[in-house]
Design an enzyme around this catalytic site. Structure first.
Site, PDB file in Angstrom:
ATOM      1  N   ARG A  16      43.589  58.012  33.643  1.00  0.00           N
ATOM      2  CA  ARG A  16      44.549  57.272  34.481  1.00  0.00           C
ATOM      3  C   ARG A  16      44.883  58.053  35.758  1.00  0.00           C
ATOM      4  NH1 ARG A  16      49.310  58.168  36.985  1.00  0.00           N
ATOM      5  NH2 ARG A  16      50.026  59.350  35.174  1.00  0.00           N
ATOM      6  N   ASP A  17      45.672  59.099  35.645  1.00  0.00           N
ATOM      7  CA  ASP A  17      46.087  59.854  36.837  1.00  0.00           C
ATOM      8  C   ASP A  17      44.854  60.449  37.528  1.00  0.00           C
ATOM      9  OD1 ASP A  17      47.555  61.305  38.711  1.00  0.00           O
ATOM     10  OD2 ASP A  17      49.014  62.023  37.265  1.00  0.00           O
ATOM     11  N   HIS A 208      54.582  67.622  33.497  1.00  0.00           N
ATOM     12  CA  HIS A 208      53.417  66.997  34.143  1.00  0.00           C
ATOM     13  C   HIS A 208      53.252  67.668  35.511  1.00  0.00           C
ATOM     14  CE1 HIS A 208      51.044  63.191  35.115  1.00  0.00           C
ATOM     15  NE2 HIS A 208      51.357  63.584  36.344  1.00  0.00           N
ATOM     16  N   HIS A 210      51.152  68.856  38.806  1.00  0.00           N
ATOM     17  CA  HIS A 210      49.971  68.807  39.681  1.00  0.00           C
ATOM     18  C   HIS A 210      49.807  70.213  40.249  1.00  0.00           C
ATOM     19  CE1 HIS A 210      49.000  64.428  39.821  1.00  0.00           C
ATOM     20  NE2 HIS A 210      50.181  64.389  39.221  1.00  0.00           N
ATOM     21  N   CYS A 241      48.502  61.053  43.163  1.00  0.00           N
ATOM     22  CA  CYS A 241      49.115  59.739  43.364  1.00  0.00           C
ATOM     23  C   CYS A 241      48.787  59.255  44.776  1.00  0.00           C
ATOM     24  CB  CYS A 241      50.624  59.851  43.175  1.00  0.00           C
ATOM     25  SG  CYS A 241      51.498  58.334  43.582  1.00  0.00           S
ATOM     26  N   ASN A 250      45.826  67.061  38.971  1.00  0.00           N
ATOM     27  CA  ASN A 250      46.679  67.516  37.872  1.00  0.00           C
ATOM     28  C   ASN A 250      46.213  68.898  37.445  1.00  0.00           C
ATOM     29  OD1 ASN A 250      46.560  64.383  37.504  1.00  0.00           O
ATOM     30  ND2 ASN A 250      48.303  65.050  36.309  1.00  0.00           N
TER      31      ASN A 250
HETATM   32  P1  HMG Z   1      54.566  44.115  44.113  1.00  0.00           P
HETATM   33  O1  HMG Z   1      53.514  43.722  45.078  1.00  0.00           O
HETATM   34  O2  HMG Z   1      55.913  44.474  44.631  1.00  0.00           O
HETATM   35  O3  HMG Z   1      54.728  43.005  42.982  1.00  0.00           O
HETATM   36  O4  HMG Z   1      54.005  45.307  43.245  1.00  0.00           O
HETATM   37  P2  HMG Z   1      55.361  41.588  43.014  1.00  0.00           P
HETATM   38  O5  HMG Z   1      56.158  41.482  41.772  1.00  0.00           O
HETATM   39  O6  HMG Z   1      56.024  41.309  44.343  1.00  0.00           O
HETATM   40  O7  HMG Z   1      54.057  40.658  42.908  1.00  0.00           O
HETATM   41  C1  HMG Z   1      53.089  40.554  43.956  1.00  0.00           C
HETATM   42  C2  HMG Z   1      51.735  40.180  43.367  1.00  0.00           C
HETATM   43  O8  HMG Z   1      51.272  41.235  42.521  1.00  0.00           O
HETATM   44  C3  HMG Z   1      51.765  38.915  42.491  1.00  0.00           C
HETATM   45  O9  HMG Z   1      50.507  38.287  42.612  1.00  0.00           O
HETATM   46  C4  HMG Z   1      51.866  39.492  41.099  1.00  0.00           C
HETATM   47  O10 HMG Z   1      51.356  38.627  40.106  1.00  0.00           O
HETATM   48  C5  HMG Z   1      50.996  40.725  41.222  1.00  0.00           C
HETATM   49  P3  HMG Z   1      50.268  37.016  43.591  1.00  0.00           P
HETATM   50  O11 HMG Z   1      51.287  36.011  43.124  1.00  0.00           O
HETATM   51  O12 HMG Z   1      50.545  37.531  44.974  1.00  0.00           O
HETATM   52  O13 HMG Z   1      48.852  36.656  43.348  1.00  0.00           O
HETATM   53  N1  HMG Z   1      51.384  41.756  40.235  1.00  0.00           N
HETATM   54  C6  HMG Z   1      50.552  42.282  39.320  1.00  0.00           C
HETATM   55  N2  HMG Z   1      49.252  42.049  39.055  1.00  0.00           N
HETATM   56  C7  HMG Z   1      48.712  42.740  38.024  1.00  0.00           C
HETATM   57  N3  HMG Z   1      49.401  43.645  37.268  1.00  0.00           N
HETATM   58  C8  HMG Z   1      50.695  43.908  37.524  1.00  0.00           C
HETATM   59  C9  HMG Z   1      51.310  43.196  38.602  1.00  0.00           C
HETATM   60  N4  HMG Z   1      52.564  43.201  39.092  1.00  0.00           N
HETATM   61  C10 HMG Z   1      52.590  42.329  40.094  1.00  0.00           C
HETATM   62  N5  HMG Z   1      51.354  44.783  36.802  1.00  0.00           N
HETATM   63  C11 HMG Z   1      53.892  46.951  41.545  1.00  0.00           C
HETATM   64  C12 HMG Z   1      54.793  46.016  42.329  1.00  0.00           C
HETATM   65  C13 HMG Z   1      54.771  47.921  40.760  1.00  0.00           C
HETATM   66  C14 HMG Z   1      53.021  46.152  40.595  1.00  0.00           C
HETATM   67  C15 HMG Z   1      52.991  47.706  42.572  1.00  0.00           C
HETATM   68  O14 HMG Z   1      53.811  48.372  43.457  1.00  0.00           O
HETATM   69  C16 HMG Z   1      52.065  48.683  41.910  1.00  0.00           C
HETATM   70  O15 HMG Z   1      51.091  48.284  41.282  1.00  0.00           O
HETATM   71  N6  HMG Z   1      52.357  50.004  42.046  1.00  0.00           N
HETATM   72  C17 HMG Z   1      51.628  51.014  41.293  1.00  0.00           C
HETATM   73  C18 HMG Z   1      51.362  52.209  42.118  1.00  0.00           C
HETATM   74  C19 HMG Z   1      50.722  53.252  41.240  1.00  0.00           C
HETATM   75  O16 HMG Z   1      50.034  52.951  40.282  1.00  0.00           O
HETATM   76  N7  HMG Z   1      50.946  54.541  41.594  1.00  0.00           N
HETATM   77  C20 HMG Z   1      50.393  55.621  40.875  1.00  0.00           C
HETATM   78  C21 HMG Z   1      50.981  55.817  39.510  1.00  0.00           C
HETATM   79  S1  HMG Z   1      52.486  56.750  39.469  1.00  0.00           S
HETATM   80  C22 HMG Z   1      51.967  58.388  39.481  1.00  0.00           C
HETATM   81  O17 HMG Z   1      50.823  58.663  39.690  1.00  0.00           O
HETATM   82  C23 HMG Z   1      52.965  59.473  39.131  1.00  0.00           C
HETATM   83  C24 HMG Z   1      52.800  60.001  37.706  1.00  0.00           C
HETATM   84  O18 HMG Z   1      51.499  60.500  37.501  1.00  0.00           O
HETATM   85  C25 HMG Z   1      53.808  61.130  37.450  1.00  0.00           C
HETATM   86  C26 HMG Z   1      53.823  62.190  38.557  1.00  0.00           C
HETATM   87  O19 HMG Z   1      52.770  62.738  38.874  1.00  0.00           O
HETATM   88  O20 HMG Z   1      54.917  62.440  39.033  1.00  0.00           O
HETATM   89  C27 HMG Z   1      53.057  58.901  36.666  1.00  0.00           C
HETATM   90 MG    MG Z   2      50.785  62.446  38.157  1.00  0.00          MG
END
Ligand code: HMG
Ligand code: MG
Length: 300
Positions: A16-17, A208, A210, A241, A250
């Site tokens: 994933r990450d 966690h 990095h 990210c 990581n």
């Molecule tokens: P959004 O665009 O604000 O969502 O995304 P929305 O609710 O306004 O919906 C817009 C469209 O997205 C709609 O589709 C929804 O159906 C679709 P449309 O009607 O336009 O066709 N949608 C989805 N489709 C599939 N799966 C879903 C989903 N949700 C909405 N789950 C959202 C909000 C949170 C989904 C978006 O901002 C997003 O996907 N963000 C993820 C970013 C990400 O993955 N970042 C990396 C992970 S975090 C990280 O790495 C840190 C960590 O490792 C810890 C650390 O290191 O600190 C965990």
């Molecule tokens: Mg991370």
């Protein structure tokens, strides 16, 4: 003489990450093959993908196919990132064992990463936790930017405490403290853990790190000294990210296992099998990965 834990649990977040920030698309077949290898290393927890919006994270658009295609080994927990109800629907269809919810301790990173203010994120996550628990799934929480934010710089420890308390109050079983952009140092880690351990038991916290600035293993040592027994890592040192400029890999699980084995701290992970899994994904990505252990082994 400092007392370290005798045994720790490692949580592999590479699929994933590790892959979410990669430009090259690793095919579904290769992801499945890689996760199957990881499942046989002795790791008991693998975050296999992410049910976020695939437009935001195209590298993991095949989360459902990956979850359905892997061979699940008994005793291994297969988890995935879940940001909202839509993601949970897909994660339940994929029959993941555990949902991992996430938000940041800093407002700007939260907004850029999940398109919502922190305040507006809480009710979304509360619903995800409730519905996950009702479906018989456990939930892990991540709080990101704990030690620093790419947009705001230093992060108020009270914000970390508030997010942590709120996520535990929702019903998560473990909280992973994310050094999203790899800025933490051992002093900062110990100071933060001193505060958190007054409120939460050590077995419910995970670290966690990095390794952007090379401090991750030092931070692990500081955390071991504070009694923490859960650590995240990504094989090969993959990761980052996409919504945190400057975030890089990581801490490499293979570097972590090497260090812990030498310290007689049990992980249950077979170093040779882990090395082969790191080598496999390095070949698929066709670039040198940051893991020191991997490069040292390949040089022999
Ligand atoms: P959004 O665009 O604000 O969502 O995304 P929305 O609710 O306004 O919906 C817009 C469209 O997205 C709609 O589709 C929804 O159906 C679709 P449309 O009607 O336009 O066709 N949608 C989805 N489709 C599939 N799966 C879903 C989903 N949700 C909405 N789950 C959202 C909000 C949170 C989904 C978006 O901002 C997003 O996907 N963000 C993820 C970013 C990400 O993955 N970042 C990396 C992970 S975090 C990280 O790495 C840190 C960590 O490792 C810890 C650390 O290191 O600190 C965990
Ligand atoms: Mg991370």
């Amino acid at each position: 003489m400092v007392k370290w834990p005798e045994k720790v649990t490692l949580k592999e977040v590479g699929p994933r990450d590790g892959l979410q920030n990669e430009k090259a698309f690793i095919t579904t077949e290769d992801k499945i093959n890689w996760i199957n290898q990881l499942s046989l290393t002795g790791l008991k927890y693998i975050e296999i993908s992410s049910f976020v919006n695939p437009k935001w994270i195209p590298a993991l658009a095949d989360a459902l196919e990956v979850a359905k295609g892997i061979h699940r080994v008994e005793g291994v927990t297969y988890a995935a990132l879940v940001p909202n109800q839509k993601g949970l629907e897909r994660a339940l269809e994929a029959n993941i064992d555990e949902a991992a919810i996430f938000m940041s301790a800093s407002e700007t990173h939260n907004q850029k990463n999940i398109n919502k203010s922190m305040q507006d994120t809480f009710p979304v996550l509360r619903e995800v936790v409730q519905d996950s628990l009702s479906a018989g799934k456990t939930v892990r929480g991540y709080v990101s930017t704990v030690f620093g934010c790419p947009y705001e710089g230093s992060v108020d420890v009270n914000s970390v405490l508030r997010v942590s308390e709120t996520l535990f109050d929702m019903g998560i079983s473990e909280l992973s403290l994310g050094d999203t952009i790899g800025v933490a140092n051992p002093k900062q880690v110990q100071e933060l853990l001193e505060l958190l351990l007054q409120r939460f038991p050590s077995e419910k916290l995970a670290m966690h790190f990095h390794d952007t600035r090379g401090t991750a293993l030092a931070n692990i040592l500081a955390s071991l000294e504070m009694g923490i027994t859960n650590y995240d890592g990504a094989v090969g040192g993959l990761g980052g990210c996409p919504y945190a400029p400057g975030a890089s890999g990581n801490l490499a699980t293979d570097d972590l296992v090497y260090m812990l084995a030498g310290m007689d701290i049990e992980t249950g992970v077979d170093q040779e099998k882990l090395f082969l899994a790191a080598k496999f994904i390095q070949e698929k990505l066709d670039r040198m990965l940051p893991s020191h252990n991997l490069q040292a082994r390949l040089a022999i």
